[in-house]
Design an enzyme around this catalytic site. Structure first.
Site, PDB file in Angstrom:
ATOM      1  N   GLY A 149      -4.610  -4.314  -3.785  1.00  0.00           N
ATOM      2  CA  GLY A 149      -5.586  -3.272  -4.082  1.00  0.00           C
ATOM      3  C   GLY A 149      -4.793  -2.053  -4.491  1.00  0.00           C
ATOM      4  O   GLY A 149      -4.143  -1.442  -3.655  1.00  0.00           O
ATOM      5  N   HIS A 150      -4.781  -1.763  -5.785  1.00  0.00           N
ATOM      6  CA  HIS A 150      -3.960  -0.672  -6.309  1.00  0.00           C
ATOM      7  C   HIS A 150      -4.860   0.464  -6.773  1.00  0.00           C
ATOM      8  O   HIS A 150      -5.674   0.273  -7.679  1.00  0.00           O
ATOM      9  CB  HIS A 150      -3.075  -1.189  -7.458  1.00  0.00           C
ATOM     10  CG  HIS A 150      -2.056  -2.195  -7.004  1.00  0.00           C
ATOM     11  ND1 HIS A 150      -1.146  -2.780  -7.848  1.00  0.00           N
ATOM     12  CD2 HIS A 150      -1.794  -2.692  -5.769  1.00  0.00           C
ATOM     13  CE1 HIS A 150      -0.373  -3.620  -7.147  1.00  0.00           C
ATOM     14  NE2 HIS A 150      -0.755  -3.580  -5.894  1.00  0.00           N
ATOM     15  N   ASP A 158       0.810  -1.232   0.000  1.00  0.00           N
ATOM     16  CA  ASP A 158       0.000   0.000   0.000  1.00  0.00           C
ATOM     17  C   ASP A 158       0.836   1.270   0.000  1.00  0.00           C
ATOM     18  O   ASP A 158       0.456   2.293   0.569  1.00  0.00           O
ATOM     19  CB  ASP A 158      -0.970   0.015   1.201  1.00  0.00           C
ATOM     20  CG  ASP A 158      -1.861  -1.204   1.207  1.00  0.00           C
ATOM     21  OD1 ASP A 158      -2.192  -1.702   0.122  1.00  0.00           O
ATOM     22  OD2 ASP A 158      -2.217  -1.672   2.309  1.00  0.00           O
ATOM     23  N   LYS A 193       1.753   2.056  -5.165  1.00  0.00           N
ATOM     24  CA  LYS A 193       2.264   1.468  -6.410  1.00  0.00           C
ATOM     25  C   LYS A 193       1.316   1.748  -7.576  1.00  0.00           C
ATOM     26  O   LYS A 193       1.751   2.081  -8.674  1.00  0.00           O
ATOM     27  CB  LYS A 193       2.443  -0.056  -6.247  1.00  0.00           C
ATOM     28  CG  LYS A 193       3.463  -0.423  -5.174  1.00  0.00           C
ATOM     29  CD  LYS A 193       3.515  -1.929  -4.944  1.00  0.00           C
ATOM     30  CE  LYS A 193       2.280  -2.508  -4.318  1.00  0.00           C
ATOM     31  NZ  LYS A 193       2.022  -2.098  -2.930  1.00  0.00           N
ATOM     32  N   GLN A 239       1.914  -6.103  -3.222  1.00  0.00           N
ATOM     33  CA  GLN A 239       2.374  -6.206  -1.823  1.00  0.00           C
ATOM     34  C   GLN A 239       3.657  -5.387  -1.635  1.00  0.00           C
ATOM     35  O   GLN A 239       3.843  -4.410  -2.339  1.00  0.00           O
ATOM     36  CB  GLN A 239       2.568  -7.678  -1.400  1.00  0.00           C
ATOM     37  CG  GLN A 239       1.260  -8.467  -1.255  1.00  0.00           C
ATOM     38  CD  GLN A 239       0.690  -8.954  -2.574  1.00  0.00           C
ATOM     39  OE1 GLN A 239       1.374  -9.588  -3.353  1.00  0.00           O
ATOM     40  NE2 GLN A 239      -0.568  -8.667  -2.829  1.00  0.00           N
TER      41      GLN A 239
END
Ligand code: GDP
Ligand code: IMO
Ligand code: MG
Length: 430
Positions: A40-41, A13, A16, A224
């Protein structure tokens, strides 16, 4: 021509998605090489937010998006993402999105095992995202996985299921005491997914080689963070794949000579979601202020993220493990309300100063952070677009990070929006 890897340097988080979306403007192909929809990007373009879990974050820039063999794919989630993007007018046809025929498929029993195990562990749980990631990689390693090549071939798919499902159901029922799966209905459901995704399935390694020969620039999108890496992270409080940059090669089928730079994404402070040691974690009002100002809630599970100061022991570990050639500092704006800002530059363990991350988690949990303190700039910097316009104290903070890591800062992010960025050195347009 350059091919660049983006990795998270902390516990995920770091931003990215934002940086990949930004740099994808000058790349041709964007590739995910590990993880799955535990990621979750977030991308924010013209005020509109999109959170991608599986589709590479180059999609809003209309670039070729590749899901490599190293990714574990939940086909239902992928189809939902495709449908959502297409409903917003973004094309995600087989010419745009390519899925490796060797990528492993997340099956319903993987999710049941993930949840069942976490429940059994009680207060010793990892705090996984519950998406079936670990159990899916586990089956890959023990040669009981289902790959896309099997999924799209009814005969192979059935053969795999007949071999695997009885054992899974035994384990689910007898050991975890949870629901079991029905082979026939699962096969029917996944056969529909296979029909839908089949046109996207290809030999990604070959496609990437062709892209290289055609002079295309490739951006590898890590998921990650380095300290969630299965080998190098804070094991067992990690994810189940190698998140470090080296896996960009294995997870997509290219060789190391095709990688020309590695940018580490560094949040200007540190966050962690899920369990596990975190030496510079804050348990006071400052931690709460950072959590609220930074809106630190998980993009996948909505969980509150734990917050703390920047830790250069962690960061230098990431510099070495990934061979970082540049840094992108994100969320610098979030620190704009603080009178002073701390950087953890070493740990104190058993009365001794150390600057390495110990492998033994009991030792790491006993490490006390050693801080140095810098002045806060107390200014809203979100509208700033040139490095020289940043407040003097913000520039001092950035240059201290460069000094402590020996790696140049290439990008500074001052807000979630694509345009809220100061690009000092774009590796694709050098
Ligand atoms: P990722 O998993 O590394 O892609 O990061 P996430 O998307 O899970 O979390 C990063 C969060 O910070 C998202 O909500 C982004 O929109 C937001 N974000 C990214 N860069 C910045 C920034 O420079 N400033 C602020 N305030 N938010 C940012
Ligand atoms: P992005 O790509 C932050 C964490 C989970 C848990 C551990 C194992 O958005 O940075 P898993 O479901 O992978 O078996 O969970 O890893 N985790 C993440 N934390 N960002 C992520 O992804 C994460 N993906 C997994 O919270 O602690
Ligand atoms: Mg995230």
């Amino acid at each position: 021509m350059a091919n660049i890897v983006i990795v998270g340097t902390q516990w995920g988080d770091e931003g990215k998605g934002k940086i990949v979306d930004l740099l994808a403007a000058d790349a041709d192909v964007v590739v995910r090489f590990q993880g799955g929809n535990n990621a979750g990007h977030t991308m924010v373009v013209d005020g509109e937010q999109f959170i991608s879990h599986l589709i590479p974050s180059g999609i809003l820039q209309k670039k070729i998006c590749v899901i490599g063999n190293g990714v574990v794919v939940d086909p239902e989630v992928l189809i939902e993402e495709i449908d959502y993007l297409e409903s917003k007018g973004i094309a995600v046809g087989p010419d745009i999105l390519k899925i490796s025929d060797r990528a492993h498929v997340i099956m319903p029993y993987h999710k049941l095992v993930d949840h069942g195990r976490e429940r059994m562990k009680g207060d010793k749980k990892i705090g996984t995202t519950g998406r079936g990631i670990g159990p899916s990689y586990e089956d890959k390693a023990t040669r009981r996985g289902v790959r896309f090549a099997d999924l799209i071939d009814p005969e192979s798919f059935d053969e795999r299921l007949q071999a695997i499902v009885p054992e899974k159901n035994f384990y689910l029922e007898k050991f975890l005491g949870t629901d079991t799966v029905d082979l026939e209905s699962m096969r029917d459901q996944y056969t529909q997914f296979a029909k839908r995704l089949n046109p996207h399935v290809t030999n990604v390694s070959v496609a990437m080689q062709k892209a290289g020969k055609d002079g295309k620039q490739i951006l590898f999108e890590g998921a990650q963070g380095t300290h969630l890496d299965i080998d190098h992270g804070t094991y067992p409080y990690v994810t189940s794949s190698n998140t470090a940059s080296g896996n960009a090669c294995c997870g997509s089928g290219v060789g190391p000579k095709d990688i020309h730079g590695v940018i580490g994404i560094v949040k200007a402070y540190t966050t962690r979601v899920g369990a596990g040691p975190f030496p510079s974690e804050l348990f006071d009002d400052i931690g709460d202020l950072i959590q609220q100002t930074g809106a630190e809630f998980g993009a996948t599970t909505g969980r509150r993220r734990r917050c703390g100061w920047l830790d250069t022991v962690i960061l230098n570990n990431a510099v070495r493990l990934n061979g970082l050639t540049g840094l992108a500092i994100t969320k610098l704006d979030v620190l704009g309300q603080l009178d002073e800002i701390k950087i953890c530059t070493a740990y104190e363990y058993n009365g001794q100063r150390i600057d390495e991350v110990p492998a033994n988690l009991n030792y790491l949990a006993a490490c006390k952070p050693v801080y140095e303190t810098l002045g806060g700039w107390r200014q809203d910097i979100r509208a700033i677009r040139r490095y020289q316009d940043l407040p003097e104290l913000a520039r001092q903070y950035l240059s201290r990070i460069e000094d402590l890591t020996g790696v140049p800062i290439q990008i500074v992010s001052v807000g979630p929006g694509r345009d809220e960025t100061i690009v000092l050195d774009n590796p694709f347009t050098r």
